[in-house]
Design an enzyme around this catalytic site. Structure first.
Site, mmCIF file in Angstrom:
data_model
loop_
_atom_site.group_PDB
_atom_site.id
_atom_site.type_symbol
_atom_site.label_atom_id
_atom_site.label_comp_id
_atom_site.label_asym_id
_atom_site.label_seq_id
_atom_site.Cartn_x
_atom_site.Cartn_y
_atom_site.Cartn_z
ATOM 1 N N ASN A 91 0.791 -1.091 0.052
ATOM 2 C CA ASN A 91 0.038 -0.103 -0.005
ATOM 3 C C ASN A 91 0.884 1.307 -0.111
ATOM 4 O O ASN A 91 0.207 2.133 -0.479
ATOM 5 C CB ASN A 91 -0.854 -0.007 1.472
ATOM 6 C CG ASN A 91 -1.465 1.296 1.423
ATOM 7 O OD1 ASN A 91 -2.604 1.736 0.985
ATOM 8 N ND2 ASN A 91 -0.932 2.183 2.568
ATOM 9 N N TYR A 157 2.929 9.539 -11.280
ATOM 10 C CA TYR A 157 2.240 8.936 -10.310
ATOM 11 C C TYR A 157 1.298 8.018 -11.084
ATOM 12 O O TYR A 157 1.146 6.620 -10.952
ATOM 13 C CB TYR A 157 1.416 9.827 -9.449
ATOM 14 C CG TYR A 157 0.336 9.216 -8.514
ATOM 15 C CD1 TYR A 157 0.882 8.523 -7.398
ATOM 16 C CD2 TYR A 157 -0.975 9.236 -8.744
ATOM 17 C CE1 TYR A 157 0.017 7.878 -6.550
ATOM 18 C CE2 TYR A 157 -2.040 8.514 -7.945
ATOM 19 C CZ TYR A 157 -1.348 7.915 -6.852
ATOM 20 O OH TYR A 157 -2.141 7.419 -5.866
ATOM 21 N N ALA A 159 1.549 6.799 -14.056
ATOM 22 C CA ALA A 159 2.300 5.704 -14.574
ATOM 23 C C ALA A 159 2.632 4.329 -13.397
ATOM 24 O O ALA A 159 2.521 3.229 -13.820
ATOM 25 C CB ALA A 159 3.590 6.001 -15.357
HETATM 26 P P1 NAP Z 1 -0.566 8.941 3.271
HETATM 27 O O1 NAP Z 1 -1.402 9.194 4.028
HETATM 28 O O2 NAP Z 1 0.612 9.926 2.689
HETATM 29 O O3 NAP Z 1 0.384 7.642 3.878
HETATM 30 C C1 NAP Z 1 1.439 7.093 3.122
HETATM 31 C C2 NAP Z 1 2.018 6.132 4.098
HETATM 32 O O4 NAP Z 1 2.895 5.235 3.017
HETATM 33 C C3 NAP Z 1 2.676 6.290 5.265
HETATM 34 O O5 NAP Z 1 2.572 5.625 6.042
HETATM 35 C C4 NAP Z 1 4.066 6.463 4.856
HETATM 36 O O6 NAP Z 1 5.044 6.440 6.007
HETATM 37 C C5 NAP Z 1 4.199 5.255 3.862
HETATM 38 N N1 NAP Z 1 5.223 5.727 3.004
HETATM 39 C C6 NAP Z 1 5.795 6.555 2.110
HETATM 40 N N2 NAP Z 1 6.792 6.464 1.472
HETATM 41 C C7 NAP Z 1 7.186 5.236 2.133
HETATM 42 C C8 NAP Z 1 8.584 4.452 1.817
HETATM 43 N N3 NAP Z 1 9.639 4.834 1.060
HETATM 44 N N4 NAP Z 1 8.626 3.354 2.677
HETATM 45 C C9 NAP Z 1 7.629 2.919 3.553
HETATM 46 N N5 NAP Z 1 6.567 3.639 3.806
HETATM 47 C C10 NAP Z 1 6.533 4.780 3.127
HETATM 48 O O7 NAP Z 1 -1.028 8.349 1.834
HETATM 49 P P2 NAP Z 1 -2.414 7.681 1.410
HETATM 50 O O8 NAP Z 1 -3.265 8.855 0.750
HETATM 51 O O9 NAP Z 1 -2.816 6.892 2.531
HETATM 52 O O10 NAP Z 1 -2.038 6.762 0.321
HETATM 53 C C11 NAP Z 1 -1.703 5.238 0.466
HETATM 54 C C12 NAP Z 1 -1.768 4.517 -0.870
HETATM 55 O O11 NAP Z 1 -2.916 4.752 -1.322
HETATM 56 C C13 NAP Z 1 -0.763 5.012 -1.963
HETATM 57 O O12 NAP Z 1 -0.130 3.908 -2.715
HETATM 58 C C14 NAP Z 1 -1.602 5.923 -2.791
HETATM 59 O O13 NAP Z 1 -1.224 5.868 -4.123
HETATM 60 C C15 NAP Z 1 -2.908 5.194 -2.618
HETATM 61 N N6 NAP Z 1 -4.138 5.978 -2.975
HETATM 62 C C16 NAP Z 1 -4.265 7.084 -2.375
HETATM 63 C C17 NAP Z 1 -5.577 7.923 -2.738
HETATM 64 C C18 NAP Z 1 -6.134 8.833 -1.803
HETATM 65 O O14 NAP Z 1 -7.121 9.416 -2.017
HETATM 66 N N7 NAP Z 1 -5.576 9.176 -0.517
HETATM 67 C C19 NAP Z 1 -6.330 7.481 -3.723
HETATM 68 C C20 NAP Z 1 -5.680 6.659 -4.579
HETATM 69 C C21 NAP Z 1 -4.652 5.745 -4.252
HETATM 70 P P3 NAP Z 1 6.368 7.004 6.171
HETATM 71 O O15 NAP Z 1 6.287 8.505 5.482
HETATM 72 O O16 NAP Z 1 6.548 7.233 7.827
HETATM 73 O O17 NAP Z 1 7.345 5.986 5.528
#
Ligand code: NAP
Length: 259
Positions: A91, A157, A159
């Protein structure tokens, strides 16, 4: 229904915040042992404390998902802590916005490494542990952005998220012989710490463009991931589930207004 993951062990990468935290909460509530993987200690510890306070079993492991050795260590640590690995939720992801003409190769690599290469690395490292169990479940967090829609600033993103689905199809074929399924959830706009960083105007405009007229909750994605992890979904592999409040449906602004 959906109680079949009780006692199973799941890794949730990026489980310290946002969607990953929602998945972790839903899985812990269903009785799974949850190993959260993230880089930042404070958020991860807070999440583990919250899950435990609610009666769940959880731990965290410092892990940068772009680093193969750290992902290997994450899987080892999970097996040591909980006695095995049944479910991987790949994720973790980032979504910095940079217009195409301002994007450098380093911007591209950073997003593709964090979102797509990490999917390959975490799946590759998790599979041997699942083989030891004789079965496994992998759930990827993709997105509607890329596979279905576009948004300025997110060529890299998009891609990466479309690439995850390309990876998924062939991985599903290769992993089927080990009784491992791999599927993807495709979220629309879900309220998370990461998304809030895009600003109130973005959030308001986005909510107005969604037929259900609200952004999703992290549990909406957690529940979809839970479905793919259950015994009841055991005959589904290589598939996707859009969870977006109907966001991709309107053909035009007029269509949305008339509905
Ligand atoms: P978020 O709130 O920014 O959380 C991101 C999480 O990923 C955090 O726990 C962060 O922890 C971790 N992370 C980031 N880079 C990392 C790395 N290099 N190694 C390990 N952990 C890492 O983001 P989110 O919105 O929940 O998004 C999560 C997923 O859902 C992503 O794949 C995103 O593309 C997808 N998504 C989100 C949305 C949306 O609307 N929010 C929509 C479509 C898809 P640390 O920074 O502490 O490592």
């Amino acid at each position: 229904m959906f109680k079949s993951i009780a006692g199973r062990t799941a890794i949730v990468t990026g489980g310290s915040k946002g969607i990953g935290k929602g998945i972790a909460r839903v899985f812990a509530n269903a009785g799974a042992n949850v190993m959260i993987a993230a880089r930042g200690q404070a958020d991860a510890e807070r999440t583990v404390d919250e899950l435990k306070a609610a009666g769940g079993k959880a731990a965290w492991c410092a892990c940068d998902v772009t680093q193969p050795d750290q992902i290997e260590a994450l899987v080892e640590r999970t097996e040591a802590e909980f006695g095995g690995l049944d479910i991987l939720c790949a994720n973790a992801g980032i979504f910095p916005q940079t217009k195409l003409l301002e994007m450098g190769p380093d911007d591209w690599d950073h997003v593709l490494n964090t979102n797509l290469k990490s999917t390959f690395l975490s799946v590759r490292s998790a599979v041997p542990a699942m083989q030891r169990r004789g079965k496994g479940r992998i759930i990827i967090t993709s997105s509607i952005t890329g596979p279905i829609t576009g948004y300025p600033g997110w060529t890299h993103y998009a891609a990466s998220k479309a690439g995850q689905l390309g990876f998924l199809k062939t991985a599903a074929m290769e992993l089927a012989r080990y009784n491992i399924t791999i599927n993807a959830v495709m979220p629309g706009n879900i309220i998370t710490e990461g998304l809030e960083g895009l600003g109130q105007e973005y959030l308001d405009t986005m909510a107005a463009s969604i037929p259900l007229k609200r952004l999703g909750a992290v549990e909406d994605i957690g529940n979809a991931a839970l479905f793919f992890a259950t015994d009841e979904a055991g005959y589904i592999t290589g598939q996707t589930l859009v969870v977006d409040g109907g966001q991709i449906l309107p053909e035009s602004i007029e269509a949305l207004a008339e509905a």
